[in-house]
Design an enzyme around this catalytic site. Sequence first.
Site, PDB file in Angstrom:
ATOM      1  N   HIS A  90      26.691  59.422  32.678  1.00 57.66           N
ATOM      2  CA  HIS A  90      26.358  58.347  33.621  1.00 57.66           C
ATOM      3  C   HIS A  90      25.729  58.931  34.893  1.00 57.66           C
ATOM      4  O   HIS A  90      24.747  58.408  35.407  1.00 57.66           O
ATOM      5  CB  HIS A  90      27.623  57.589  34.056  1.00 57.66           C
ATOM      6  CG  HIS A  90      28.273  56.773  32.986  1.00 57.66           C
ATOM      7  ND1 HIS A  90      29.613  56.858  32.695  1.00 57.66           N
ATOM      8  CD2 HIS A  90      27.778  55.835  32.143  1.00 57.66           C
ATOM      9  CE1 HIS A  90      29.920  55.999  31.737  1.00 57.66           C
ATOM     10  NE2 HIS A  90      28.826  55.362  31.378  1.00 57.66           N
ATOM     11  N   LYS A  96      38.001  41.902  28.342  1.00 61.17           N
ATOM     12  CA  LYS A  96      38.401  43.288  28.065  1.00 61.17           C
ATOM     13  C   LYS A  96      39.230  43.833  29.223  1.00 61.17           C
ATOM     14  O   LYS A  96      38.807  43.797  30.371  1.00 61.17           O
ATOM     15  CB  LYS A  96      37.132  44.142  27.901  1.00 61.17           C
ATOM     16  CG  LYS A  96      37.091  44.895  26.592  1.00 61.17           C
ATOM     17  CD  LYS A  96      35.772  45.493  26.230  1.00 61.17           C
ATOM     18  CE  LYS A  96      35.205  46.505  27.195  1.00 61.17           C
ATOM     19  NZ  LYS A  96      33.895  47.007  26.749  1.00 61.17           N
ATOM     20  N   ARG A 136      21.375  57.074  24.621  1.00 59.66           N
ATOM     21  CA  ARG A 136      21.892  58.307  24.028  1.00 59.66           C
ATOM     22  C   ARG A 136      21.234  58.508  22.679  1.00 59.66           C
ATOM     23  O   ARG A 136      20.230  59.180  22.559  1.00 59.66           O
ATOM     24  CB  ARG A 136      23.421  58.238  23.883  1.00 59.66           C
ATOM     25  CG  ARG A 136      24.142  58.538  25.164  1.00 59.66           C
ATOM     26  CD  ARG A 136      25.549  58.098  25.139  1.00 59.66           C
ATOM     27  NE  ARG A 136      25.620  56.632  25.078  1.00 59.66           N
ATOM     28  CZ  ARG A 136      26.694  55.934  25.305  1.00 59.66           C
ATOM     29  NH1 ARG A 136      27.821  56.533  25.556  1.00 59.66           N
ATOM     30  NH2 ARG A 136      26.671  54.621  25.263  1.00 59.66           N
ATOM     31  N   SER A 149      32.246  57.330  27.384  1.00 55.36           N
ATOM     32  CA  SER A 149      33.580  57.060  27.944  1.00 55.36           C
ATOM     33  C   SER A 149      34.602  56.899  26.833  1.00 55.36           C
ATOM     34  O   SER A 149      35.763  57.311  26.981  1.00 55.36           O
ATOM     35  CB  SER A 149      33.557  55.791  28.792  1.00 55.36           C
ATOM     36  OG  SER A 149      32.674  55.921  29.864  1.00 55.36           O
TER      37      SER A 149
HETATM   38  P1  ADP Z   1      28.388  49.339  28.803  1.00 58.51           P
HETATM   39  O1  ADP Z   1      29.746  48.809  28.489  1.00 58.51           O
HETATM   40  O2  ADP Z   1      27.555  48.395  29.636  1.00 58.51           O
HETATM   41  O3  ADP Z   1      27.613  49.915  27.646  1.00 58.51           O
HETATM   42  P2  ADP Z   1      28.841  52.065  29.682  1.00 58.51           P
HETATM   43  O4  ADP Z   1      29.614  52.492  30.895  1.00 58.51           O
HETATM   44  O5  ADP Z   1      29.353  52.479  28.370  1.00 58.51           O
HETATM   45  O6  ADP Z   1      28.697  50.509  29.844  1.00 58.51           O
HETATM   46  O7  ADP Z   1      27.340  52.586  29.819  1.00 58.51           O
HETATM   47  C1  ADP Z   1      26.476  52.170  30.852  1.00 58.51           C
HETATM   48  C2  ADP Z   1      25.072  52.641  30.532  1.00 58.51           C
HETATM   49  O8  ADP Z   1      25.009  54.070  30.586  1.00 58.51           O
HETATM   50  C3  ADP Z   1      24.568  52.266  29.129  1.00 58.51           C
HETATM   51  O9  ADP Z   1      23.182  51.981  29.202  1.00 58.51           O
HETATM   52  C4  ADP Z   1      24.820  53.517  28.314  1.00 58.51           C
HETATM   53  O10 ADP Z   1      23.929  53.610  27.229  1.00 58.51           O
HETATM   54  C5  ADP Z   1      24.511  54.587  29.365  1.00 58.51           C
HETATM   55  N1  ADP Z   1      25.171  55.861  29.066  1.00 58.51           N
HETATM   56  C6  ADP Z   1      26.479  56.101  28.918  1.00 58.51           C
HETATM   57  N2  ADP Z   1      26.712  57.408  28.653  1.00 58.51           N
HETATM   58  C7  ADP Z   1      25.486  58.010  28.633  1.00 58.51           C
HETATM   59  C8  ADP Z   1      25.033  59.340  28.395  1.00 58.51           C
HETATM   60  N3  ADP Z   1      25.882  60.327  28.086  1.00 58.51           N
HETATM   61  N4  ADP Z   1      23.708  59.579  28.435  1.00 58.51           N
HETATM   62  C9  ADP Z   1      22.835  58.584  28.717  1.00 58.51           C
HETATM   63  N5  ADP Z   1      23.202  57.297  28.946  1.00 58.51           N
HETATM   64  C10 ADP Z   1      24.503  57.020  28.918  1.00 58.51           C
END
Ligand code: ADP
Length: 161
Positions: A17, A41, A92, A130
């Site tokens: 992130h 959630k 990703r 996460s």
């Molecule tokens: P959501 O529940 O909205 O998917 P996340 O916190 O899982 O929220 O992710 C927020 C954004 O960050 C999403 O667009 C996700 O694809 C991106 N993201 C999460 N981890 C990574 C990573 N390691 N590399 C690139 N983008 C990431």
Amino acid sequence: MKTAIYPGSFDPITYGHLDVLKNGAEIFDKVIIAVAKNGEKKGFLPVDKRVELIKEAIRETGLENVEVDSFEGLTINYAEKKGADVLLRGLRAVSDFEYEMQLSQTNSALDEKIKTVFVIAKPEYNFISSSTIKEIYNNNGDISKFVPLCVNKFLQEQRGL
Ligand code: ADP
């Protein structure tokens, strides 16, 4: 001034992130990283804690044109309130692509001003999620390579180590 919103769960924030955020902060004048409150959630960490950890992680990283917030409801409504028409998201693997494309097109269909900009994190952070962090943590593994110092410290304290 071009402002982008980086919405997500950030439960908890990871180096993946942060890398996306860093890229966004270089592209835009301001980035608002915003934790989405999802009524259904419950989440791993409370939203306020996630916000606090993001603030600390940003201090660790030294990013200056970034704000931290949380919001409820539709992302497009939040973006409008903040005067932003760009959403920042990370990609990703191919597996993210379908969902992200659908989300981006839905948001544009709801509000045609809204554009989504995608960023790919550095290879060393790209695979981090996460949910994997939670899995490792819940099984007493070492998450220090994947999350900011403040997140690791907080979670270790939670475990009483
Ligand atoms: P959501 O529940 O909205 O998917 P996340 O916190 O899982 O929220 O992710 C927020 C954004 O960050 C999403 O667009 C996700 O694809 C991106 N993201 C999460 N981890 C990574 C990573 N390691 N590399 C690139 N983008 C990431």
